[in-house]
Design a protein around this motif. Structure first.
Motif, PDB file in Angstrom:
ATOM      1  N   TYR A   1       0.793 146.304 -14.128  1.00 21.22           N
ATOM      2  CA  TYR A   1      -0.264 146.835 -14.850  1.00 21.22           C
ATOM      3  C   TYR A   1      -0.113 148.370 -14.979  1.00 21.22           C
ATOM      4  CZ  TYR A   1      -1.543 141.753 -15.014  1.00 21.22           C
ATOM      5  OH  TYR A   1      -1.514 140.445 -15.234  1.00 21.22           O
ATOM      6  N   ASN A   2      -0.576 148.911 -15.996  1.00 22.13           N
ATOM      7  CA  ASN A   2      -0.951 150.411 -16.111  1.00 22.13           C
ATOM      8  C   ASN A   2      -2.434 150.480 -16.109  1.00 22.13           C
ATOM      9  OD1 ASN A   2      -1.303 153.043 -16.751  1.00 22.13           O
ATOM     10  ND2 ASN A   2       0.299 153.104 -18.569  1.00 22.13           N
ATOM     11  N   VAL A   3      -2.714 151.283 -15.195  1.00 21.23           N
ATOM     12  CA  VAL A   3      -4.279 151.379 -14.560  1.00 21.23           C
ATOM     13  C   VAL A   3      -4.994 152.168 -15.599  1.00 21.23           C
ATOM     14  CG1 VAL A   3      -5.808 152.673 -13.047  1.00 21.23           C
ATOM     15  CG2 VAL A   3      -3.785 151.741 -12.395  1.00 21.23           C
ATOM     16  N   SER A   4      -4.344 152.926 -16.579  1.00 25.55           N
ATOM     17  CA  SER A   4      -4.705 153.770 -17.805  1.00 25.55           C
ATOM     18  C   SER A   4      -5.383 152.913 -18.804  1.00 25.55           C
ATOM     19  CB  SER A   4      -3.943 154.833 -18.078  1.00 25.55           C
ATOM     20  OG  SER A   4      -2.843 154.455 -18.758  1.00 25.55           O
ATOM     21  N   ASP A   5      -4.776 151.554 -18.857  1.00 23.42           N
ATOM     22  CA  ASP A   5      -5.215 150.596 -19.936  1.00 23.42           C
ATOM     23  C   ASP A   5      -6.397 150.121 -19.609  1.00 23.42           C
ATOM     24  OD1 ASP A   5      -2.738 151.121 -21.207  1.00 23.42           O
ATOM     25  OD2 ASP A   5      -1.824 149.329 -20.487  1.00 23.42           O
ATOM     26  N   TYR A   6      -7.062 150.347 -18.599  1.00 22.84           N
ATOM     27  CA  TYR A   6      -8.305 149.440 -18.398  1.00 22.84           C
ATOM     28  C   TYR A   6      -9.646 150.386 -18.184  1.00 22.84           C
ATOM     29  CZ  TYR A   6      -5.003 145.903 -17.205  1.00 22.84           C
ATOM     30  OH  TYR A   6      -4.177 144.851 -17.323  1.00 22.84           O
ATOM     31  N   ASP A   7     -10.721 149.785 -18.401  1.00 21.21           N
ATOM     32  CA  ASP A   7     -11.893 150.724 -18.453  1.00 21.21           C
ATOM     33  C   ASP A   7     -12.676 150.600 -17.222  1.00 21.21           C
ATOM     34  OD1 ASP A   7     -12.058 150.705 -21.269  1.00 21.21           O
ATOM     35  OD2 ASP A   7     -12.289 148.625 -21.334  1.00 21.21           O
ATOM     36  N   GLN A   8     -12.438 149.464 -16.314  1.00 25.47           N
ATOM     37  CA  GLN A   8     -12.949 149.509 -14.986  1.00 25.47           C
ATOM     38  C   GLN A   8     -11.953 148.727 -14.156  1.00 25.47           C
ATOM     39  OE1 GLN A   8     -16.520 147.508 -16.032  1.00 25.47           O
ATOM     40  NE2 GLN A   8     -15.815 145.214 -16.257  1.00 25.47           N
ATOM     41  N   LEU A   9     -12.047 149.096 -12.895  1.00 20.48           N
ATOM     42  CA  LEU A   9     -11.349 148.533 -11.795  1.00 20.48           C
ATOM     43  C   LEU A   9     -12.271 147.914 -10.589  1.00 20.48           C
ATOM     44  CD1 LEU A   9      -8.914 151.788 -11.253  1.00 20.48           C
ATOM     45  CD2 LEU A   9      -8.559 149.797 -12.473  1.00 20.48           C
ATOM     46  N   ILE A  10     -11.678 146.955 -10.244  1.00 20.25           N
ATOM     47  CA  ILE A  10     -12.265 146.209  -8.955  1.00 20.25           C
ATOM     48  C   ILE A  10     -11.124 146.747  -7.862  1.00 20.25           C
ATOM     49  CG2 ILE A  10     -12.982 144.353  -7.755  1.00 20.25           C
ATOM     50  CD1 ILE A  10     -13.314 143.075 -10.724  1.00 20.25           C
ATOM     51  N   ILE A  11     -11.491 147.235  -6.856  1.00 20.74           N
ATOM     52  CA  ILE A  11     -10.573 147.704  -5.794  1.00 20.74           C
ATOM     53  C   ILE A  11     -10.736 146.820  -4.461  1.00 20.74           C
ATOM     54  CG2 ILE A  11      -9.366 149.593  -4.292  1.00 20.74           C
ATOM     55  CD1 ILE A  11     -10.087 151.482  -6.772  1.00 20.74           C
ATOM     56  N   ALA A  12     -10.071 146.028  -3.894  1.00 24.88           N
ATOM     57  CA  ALA A  12     -10.550 145.236  -2.860  1.00 24.88           C
ATOM     58  C   ALA A  12      -9.315 145.652  -1.725  1.00 24.88           C
ATOM     59  CB  ALA A  12     -10.361 143.894  -3.119  1.00 24.88           C
ATOM     60  N   SER A  13      -9.937 145.519  -0.519  1.00 23.13           N
ATOM     61  CA  SER A  13      -8.999 145.724   0.767  1.00 23.13           C
ATOM     62  C   SER A  13      -9.850 145.221   2.029  1.00 23.13           C
ATOM     63  CB  SER A  13      -9.083 147.450   1.082  1.00 23.13           C
ATOM     64  OG  SER A  13      -8.389 147.644   2.224  1.00 23.13           O
ATOM     65  N   PRO A  14      -9.134 144.709   2.923  1.00 28.91           N
ATOM     66  CA  PRO A  14      -9.489 144.645   4.371  1.00 28.91           C
ATOM     67  C   PRO A  14      -9.954 145.819   4.871  1.00 28.91           C
ATOM     68  CG  PRO A  14      -7.029 144.492   4.397  1.00 28.91           C
ATOM     69  CD  PRO A  14      -7.763 144.672   2.928  1.00 28.91           C
TER      70      PRO A  14
END
Length: 164
Positions: free
Chosen positions: A71-84
């Motif tokens: 996916y292209n990040v610029s195509d999205y309004d919001q991001l969910i970023i998840a990490s340990p």
């Protein structure tokens, strides 16, 4: 999808399956697109080397190269970023994602998974790395795979707040 709908992408790294589980639930509850980060190198899966190599790369910001994104990040309004949580910070793959993608003007939601349940330090470091964006909310989960009923409830509530 209507013209006023908000597009959401969840970007995550999972080493032991905890964040992978969270991602499947976010997709189920929100219908978000999900992007698993796949690094070119990872620590050993077992033994002391797992903690030494993983902790060392996290502490000293040794970032891997990542496989290409779907996916292209610029195509999205919001991001969910998840990490340990690794050595009090986010996994190196998340750092590589931030290095490789200029993220500006997005609504951001953060999810952390840790054994202790204390991810505040990691979440603050991740927020600092995302300056220029609106970090709306964070979620800290303790061992998501050990108590899936509680994990599911927390994720469902988190997703409900995102969609409203």
């Amino acid at each position: 999808m209507g013209e006023n709908s908000v597009r959401t992408l969840m970007v995550y790294y999972s080493f032991e399956g905890n964040i992978e589980y969270v991602a499947t639930k976010v997709k189920e509850y929100l219908g978000a697109d999900i992007e698993r980060l796949i690094p070119d190198t990872e620590p050993p899966r077992k033994g002391l080397g797992k903690f030494l190599a993983g902790g060392h790369s996290a502490l000293f910001n040794k970032l891997p190269n990542l496989e290409g994104l779907k996916y292209n990040v610029s195509d999205y309004d919001q991001l969910i970023i998840a990490s340990p949580v690794w050595a009090g910070t986010y996994a190196p793959s998340i750092g590589a994602f931030l290095r490789d993608n200029k993220i500006q003007g997005k609504r951001i939601y953060l999810i952390a998974s840790s054994a202790s349940g204390n991810a505040e330090k990691m979440l603050l470091k991740l927020e600092d790395a995302l300056i220029g964006n609106n970090v709306v909310e964070t979620l800290s989960l303790q061992n998501p795979l050990k108590n899936t009923a509680d994990t599911d409830s927390q994720i469902q509530n988190f997703c409900h707040r995102i969609s409203n």
